[in-house]
Design a protein around this motif. Structure first.
Motif, PDB file in Angstrom:
ATOM      1  N   GLU A 118      14.799   0.304  26.703  1.00 43.09           N
ATOM      2  CA  GLU A 118      14.682   0.846  25.270  1.00 43.09           C
ATOM      3  C   GLU A 118      13.099   1.074  24.746  1.00 43.09           C
ATOM      4  O   GLU A 118      12.496   0.422  25.056  1.00 43.09           O
ATOM      5  N   LYS A 119      13.255   2.481  24.024  1.00 42.52           N
ATOM      6  CA  LYS A 119      11.920   2.778  23.396  1.00 42.52           C
ATOM      7  C   LYS A 119      12.270   2.955  22.109  1.00 42.52           C
ATOM      8  O   LYS A 119      13.321   3.455  21.631  1.00 42.52           O
ATOM      9  N   LYS A 120      11.150   2.380  20.925  1.00 45.90           N
ATOM     10  CA  LYS A 120      11.352   2.475  19.543  1.00 45.90           C
ATOM     11  C   LYS A 120       9.928   3.233  19.293  1.00 45.90           C
ATOM     12  O   LYS A 120       9.081   2.954  19.648  1.00 45.90           O
ATOM     13  N   PRO A 121      10.107   4.426  18.329  1.00 44.26           N
ATOM     14  CA  PRO A 121       9.056   4.768  17.744  1.00 44.26           C
ATOM     15  C   PRO A 121       8.330   3.930  16.850  1.00 44.26           C
ATOM     16  O   PRO A 121       8.848   3.122  15.988  1.00 44.26           O
ATOM     17  N   ARG A 122       6.942   3.982  17.045  1.00 43.85           N
ATOM     18  CA  ARG A 122       5.969   3.435  16.124  1.00 43.85           C
ATOM     19  C   ARG A 122       5.419   4.191  15.147  1.00 43.85           C
ATOM     20  O   ARG A 122       4.834   5.586  15.628  1.00 43.85           O
ATOM     21  N   THR A 123       5.734   4.318  13.768  1.00 44.74           N
ATOM     22  CA  THR A 123       5.229   5.389  12.988  1.00 44.74           C
ATOM     23  C   THR A 123       4.100   4.895  11.965  1.00 44.74           C
ATOM     24  O   THR A 123       3.765   3.745  11.694  1.00 44.74           O
ATOM     25  N   PHE A 124       3.554   5.944  11.531  1.00 40.45           N
ATOM     26  CA  PHE A 124       2.379   5.902  10.504  1.00 40.45           C
ATOM     27  C   PHE A 124       3.044   5.263   9.361  1.00 40.45           C
ATOM     28  O   PHE A 124       4.327   5.220   9.091  1.00 40.45           O
ATOM     29  N   LEU A 125       2.346   4.713   8.287  1.00 40.43           N
ATOM     30  CA  LEU A 125       2.777   4.550   7.026  1.00 40.43           C
ATOM     31  C   LEU A 125       3.449   5.602   6.469  1.00 40.43           C
ATOM     32  O   LEU A 125       3.163   6.596   6.665  1.00 40.43           O
ATOM     33  N   GLY A 126       4.413   5.020   5.503  1.00 37.86           N
ATOM     34  CA  GLY A 126       5.123   5.971   4.930  1.00 37.86           C
ATOM     35  C   GLY A 126       4.589   7.088   3.682  1.00 37.86           C
ATOM     36  O   GLY A 126       3.443   7.194   3.787  1.00 37.86           O
ATOM     37  N   ILE A 127       5.044   6.734   2.663  1.00 39.37           N
ATOM     38  CA  ILE A 127       4.514   7.020   1.354  1.00 39.37           C
ATOM     39  C   ILE A 127       3.242   6.268   0.895  1.00 39.37           C
ATOM     40  O   ILE A 127       3.397   4.994   0.798  1.00 39.37           O
ATOM     41  N   ILE A 128       2.275   6.766   0.554  1.00 42.15           N
ATOM     42  CA  ILE A 128       0.948   5.993   0.441  1.00 42.15           C
ATOM     43  C   ILE A 128       0.619   6.451  -0.991  1.00 42.15           C
ATOM     44  O   ILE A 128      -0.185   7.477  -1.255  1.00 42.15           O
ATOM     45  N   PRO A 129       0.644   5.452  -2.014  1.00 45.26           N
ATOM     46  CA  PRO A 129       0.236   6.053  -3.495  1.00 45.26           C
ATOM     47  C   PRO A 129      -1.313   5.392  -3.526  1.00 45.26           C
ATOM     48  O   PRO A 129      -1.530   4.030  -2.785  1.00 45.26           O
ATOM     49  N   LEU A 130      -2.253   6.175  -4.231  1.00 47.29           N
ATOM     50  CA  LEU A 130      -3.589   5.847  -4.319  1.00 47.29           C
ATOM     51  C   LEU A 130      -3.866   6.091  -5.901  1.00 47.29           C
ATOM     52  O   LEU A 130      -3.640   7.213  -6.298  1.00 47.29           O
ATOM     53  N   LEU A 131      -4.570   5.064  -6.408  1.00 48.48           N
ATOM     54  CA  LEU A 131      -5.241   5.067  -7.630  1.00 48.48           C
ATOM     55  C   LEU A 131      -6.521   5.009  -7.380  1.00 48.48           C
ATOM     56  O   LEU A 131      -7.039   3.804  -7.058  1.00 48.48           O
ATOM     57  N   GLY A 132      -7.345   5.696  -8.079  1.00 53.53           N
ATOM     58  CA  GLY A 132      -8.899   5.476  -7.860  1.00 53.53           C
ATOM     59  C   GLY A 132      -9.857   6.273  -8.748  1.00 53.53           C
ATOM     60  O   GLY A 132      -9.614   7.127  -9.601  1.00 53.53           O
ATOM     61  N   VAL A 133     -11.208   5.917  -8.644  1.00 52.73           N
ATOM     62  CA  VAL A 133     -12.079   6.552  -9.543  1.00 52.73           C
ATOM     63  C   VAL A 133     -13.035   7.072  -8.381  1.00 52.73           C
ATOM     64  O   VAL A 133     -13.684   6.461  -7.551  1.00 52.73           O
ATOM     65  N   GLU A 134     -13.785   8.242  -8.702  1.00 51.29           N
ATOM     66  CA  GLU A 134     -14.760   8.862  -7.702  1.00 51.29           C
ATOM     67  C   GLU A 134     -15.790   9.047  -8.652  1.00 51.29           C
ATOM     68  O   GLU A 134     -15.634   9.940  -9.605  1.00 51.29           O
ATOM     69  N   PHE A 135     -16.958   8.885  -8.217  1.00 53.76           N
ATOM     70  CA  PHE A 135     -18.285   9.192  -9.183  1.00 53.76           C
ATOM     71  C   PHE A 135     -19.090   9.931  -8.059  1.00 53.76           C
ATOM     72  O   PHE A 135     -19.164  10.107  -6.850  1.00 53.76           O
ATOM     73  N   SER A 136     -19.775  11.121  -8.872  1.00 60.48           N
ATOM     74  CA  SER A 136     -20.595  11.830  -8.118  1.00 60.48           C
ATOM     75  C   SER A 136     -21.957  11.973  -9.049  1.00 60.48           C
ATOM     76  O   SER A 136     -21.718  12.045 -10.563  1.00 60.48           O
ATOM     77  N   TRP A 137     -22.923  12.410  -8.288  1.00 61.05           N
ATOM     78  CA  TRP A 137     -24.169  12.535  -9.166  1.00 61.05           C
ATOM     79  C   TRP A 137     -25.157  13.583  -8.411  1.00 61.05           C
ATOM     80  O   TRP A 137     -25.019  13.781  -7.371  1.00 61.05           O
TER      81      TRP A 137
END
Length: 183
Positions: free
Chosen positions: A164-183
């Motif tokens: 038997e083989k079973k698929p190994r999958t990537f993560l499903g829904i991935i929510p991200l909350l962040g702050v990005e700074f630039s200068w």
């Protein structure tokens, strides 16, 4: 090692003009890559000698679509859709068990890289608010990767005797909350 890679890519871009509110691009590509190993790479190498095989980067087609929308002076929305052909992999056909020198198990492989994983696809979306924090340009964002929760297969796991083989999958829904700074 001998071989070749060939391909084509079409790239279309909608550039943001001074007063426009949207931009984006579309990339479509086709690739074919084959290799022939002329001498054994190592004692345990599964790569056949003097036979054609498809290396891991042989992804026959890929599509990327990116869309950016300016909602207001500070709010922006973007989306990216990716669709990529499945990578080649070597299937496991079963196992051979012998008892001549004690209990021995040997994995039986199919032809090298002769099968393909299912195609990979996902949609990512992002909403960001652009402002200034501590004198630096900042983007506060909410991003959701793989919005429709597609189970993209990265490899297969097999049971003890490879029946038997079973698929190994990537993560499903991935929510991200962040702050990005630039200068």
């Amino acid at each position: 090692m001998n071989g070749y890679s060939r391909g084509l890519e079409l790239f279309l871009e909608l550039k943001k003009k001074e007063n426009s509110v949207c931009s984006g691009w579309l990339s479509v590509s086709w690739l074919k890559s084959e290799r022939i190993l002329t001498e054994r790479a190592g004692l345990d190498s599964p790569v056949p000698v003097n036979e054609k095989f498809y290396p891991g980067q042989d992804r026959r087609y890929a599509l990327s679509l990116v869309f950016d929308l300016k909602l207001s002076a500070k709010w922006f929305f973007s989306a990216q859709f990716d669709y990529i052909a499945g990578a080649p992999y070597t299937p496991i056909l079963g196992e051979e068990v012998t008892y001549s020198q004690g209990y021995m198990r040997k994995t039986i492989y199919g032809p090298y890289n002769s099968e393909r994983l299912p195609d990979f696809h996902k949609l990512d979306v992002k909403l960001d608010y652009r402002t200034v924090v501590l004198g630096l340009d900042a983007s506060i964002f909410l991003q959701v990767d793989n919005v429709y929760n597609h189970k993209n297969v990265m490899e297969y796991d097999y049971n003890y005797d490879y029946t038997e083989k079973k698929p190994r999958t990537f993560l499903g829904i991935i929510p991200l909350l962040g702050v990005e700074f630039s200068w």
